[in-house]
Design a protein around this motif. Structure first.
Motif, PDB file in Angstrom:
ATOM      1  N   TYR A 154      28.705  69.939  69.200  1.00 19.30           N
ATOM      2  CA  TYR A 154      27.380  69.788  69.349  1.00 19.30           C
ATOM      3  C   TYR A 154      26.737  70.901  70.277  1.00 19.30           C
ATOM      4  CZ  TYR A 154      29.337  68.537  74.368  1.00 19.30           C
ATOM      5  OH  TYR A 154      30.115  68.941  75.323  1.00 19.30           O
ATOM      6  N   TYR A 155      25.374  70.869  70.289  1.00 16.89           N
ATOM      7  CA  TYR A 155      24.499  71.831  71.137  1.00 16.89           C
ATOM      8  C   TYR A 155      23.967  70.764  72.080  1.00 16.89           C
ATOM      9  CZ  TYR A 155      24.442  75.474  67.788  1.00 16.89           C
ATOM     10  OH  TYR A 155      25.045  76.504  66.855  1.00 16.89           O
ATOM     11  N   GLN A 156      23.605  71.397  73.123  1.00 16.02           N
ATOM     12  CA  GLN A 156      22.745  70.704  74.390  1.00 16.02           C
ATOM     13  C   GLN A 156      21.420  71.539  74.701  1.00 16.02           C
ATOM     14  OE1 GLN A 156      24.614  68.361  77.534  1.00 16.02           O
ATOM     15  NE2 GLN A 156      23.676  69.682  78.913  1.00 16.02           N
ATOM     16  N   TRP A 157      20.506  70.977  74.569  1.00 17.76           N
ATOM     17  CA  TRP A 157      19.268  71.496  74.872  1.00 17.76           C
ATOM     18  C   TRP A 157      18.998  71.011  76.393  1.00 17.76           C
ATOM     19  CZ3 TRP A 157      14.581  69.068  75.913  1.00 17.76           C
ATOM     20  CH2 TRP A 157      13.413  70.038  75.839  1.00 17.76           C
ATOM     21  N   MET A 158      18.169  71.753  77.152  1.00 18.09           N
ATOM     22  CA  MET A 158      17.858  71.428  78.217  1.00 18.09           C
ATOM     23  C   MET A 158      16.685  72.000  78.919  1.00 18.09           C
ATOM     24  SD  MET A 158      20.174  71.669  81.951  1.00 18.09           S
ATOM     25  CE  MET A 158      21.296  70.417  81.215  1.00 18.09           C
ATOM     26  N   ALA A 159      15.608  71.067  79.596  1.00 24.12           N
ATOM     27  CA  ALA A 159      14.582  71.685  80.371  1.00 24.12           C
ATOM     28  C   ALA A 159      14.565  71.259  81.618  1.00 24.12           C
ATOM     29  CB  ALA A 159      13.204  71.096  79.762  1.00 24.12           C
ATOM     30  N   ARG A 160      14.216  72.185  82.621  1.00 23.20           N
ATOM     31  CA  ARG A 160      14.310  71.683  84.448  1.00 23.20           C
ATOM     32  C   ARG A 160      13.897  72.879  84.695  1.00 23.20           C
ATOM     33  NH1 ARG A 160      20.641  73.223  84.314  1.00 23.20           N
ATOM     34  NH2 ARG A 160      20.548  75.292  83.493  1.00 23.20           N
ATOM     35  N   GLY A 161      13.564  72.725  86.072  1.00 20.82           N
ATOM     36  CA  GLY A 161      12.929  73.515  87.002  1.00 20.82           C
ATOM     37  C   GLY A 161      11.191  73.591  86.887  1.00 20.82           C
ATOM     38  N   THR A 162      10.701  74.703  87.069  1.00 13.25           N
ATOM     39  CA  THR A 162       9.214  74.848  87.052  1.00 13.25           C
ATOM     40  C   THR A 162       8.736  74.531  85.690  1.00 13.25           C
ATOM     41  OG1 THR A 162       9.581  76.780  88.770  1.00 13.25           O
ATOM     42  CG2 THR A 162       7.349  76.476  87.087  1.00 13.25           C
ATOM     43  N   TYR A 163       9.486  74.779  84.650  1.00 13.89           N
ATOM     44  CA  TYR A 163       9.022  74.669  83.040  1.00 13.89           C
ATOM     45  C   TYR A 163       9.241  73.239  83.050  1.00 13.89           C
ATOM     46  CZ  TYR A 163       8.362  75.642  78.226  1.00 13.89           C
ATOM     47  OH  TYR A 163       8.053  75.829  76.881  1.00 13.89           O
ATOM     48  N   LEU A 164      10.141  72.384  83.407  1.00 11.90           N
ATOM     49  CA  LEU A 164      10.015  70.935  83.375  1.00 11.90           C
ATOM     50  C   LEU A 164       8.863  70.448  83.891  1.00 11.90           C
ATOM     51  CD1 LEU A 164      11.269  68.181  82.435  1.00 11.90           C
ATOM     52  CD2 LEU A 164      12.586  68.321  84.460  1.00 11.90           C
TER      53      LEU A 164
END
Length: 118
Positions: free
Chosen positions: A73-83
């Motif tokens: 699998y792949y894992q995509w993530m959004a966090r921090g200021t961008y989130l």
């Protein structure tokens, strides 16, 4: 806010809906105890979807491919200021209780837990 406007202008209505649908069906709204994050984990056969995500949301991150316990699998993530400045406002606009009450509740819980506003 310019970053949000630029991202939204670059996304068609279909693409915004596609993103919201992916996150409703496969996403996780949570955090690591210190900061919130939204993750999407799917089989490597869906690599093109992850390429699309990182193309449309360039400050998000893609990890993998991983092989663990017979899964690839792949894992995509959004966090921090961008989130906070891009992903959350986009979801606030499109992920409503009328669209999916359960996913909306998970999103709201994440925002409350990490102080992301109303």
């Amino acid at each position: 806010m310019k970053q949000l406007a630029d991202t939204l202008l670059a996304m068609t209505d279909f693409e915004a809906g596609y993103l919201v649908g992916l996150l409703i069906g496969e996403g996780h709204f949570g955090g690591d105890g210190r900061q919130p994050h939204i993750t999407l984990r799917m089989h490597t056969r869906h690599a093109r979807i992850f390429e699309w995500l990182t193309d449309r949301l360039p400050e998000s991150r893609l990890y993998g491919p991983y092989s663990h316990g017979g899964r690839n699998y792949y894992q995509w993530m959004a966090r921090g200021t961008y989130l906070r400045t891009v992903i959350c406002p986009l979801l606030e606009q499109h992920l409503t209780p009328e669209v999916d009450a359960y996913a909306h509740g998970r999103f709201v819980t994440m925002k409350e837990r990490y102080g992301l506003g109303p």
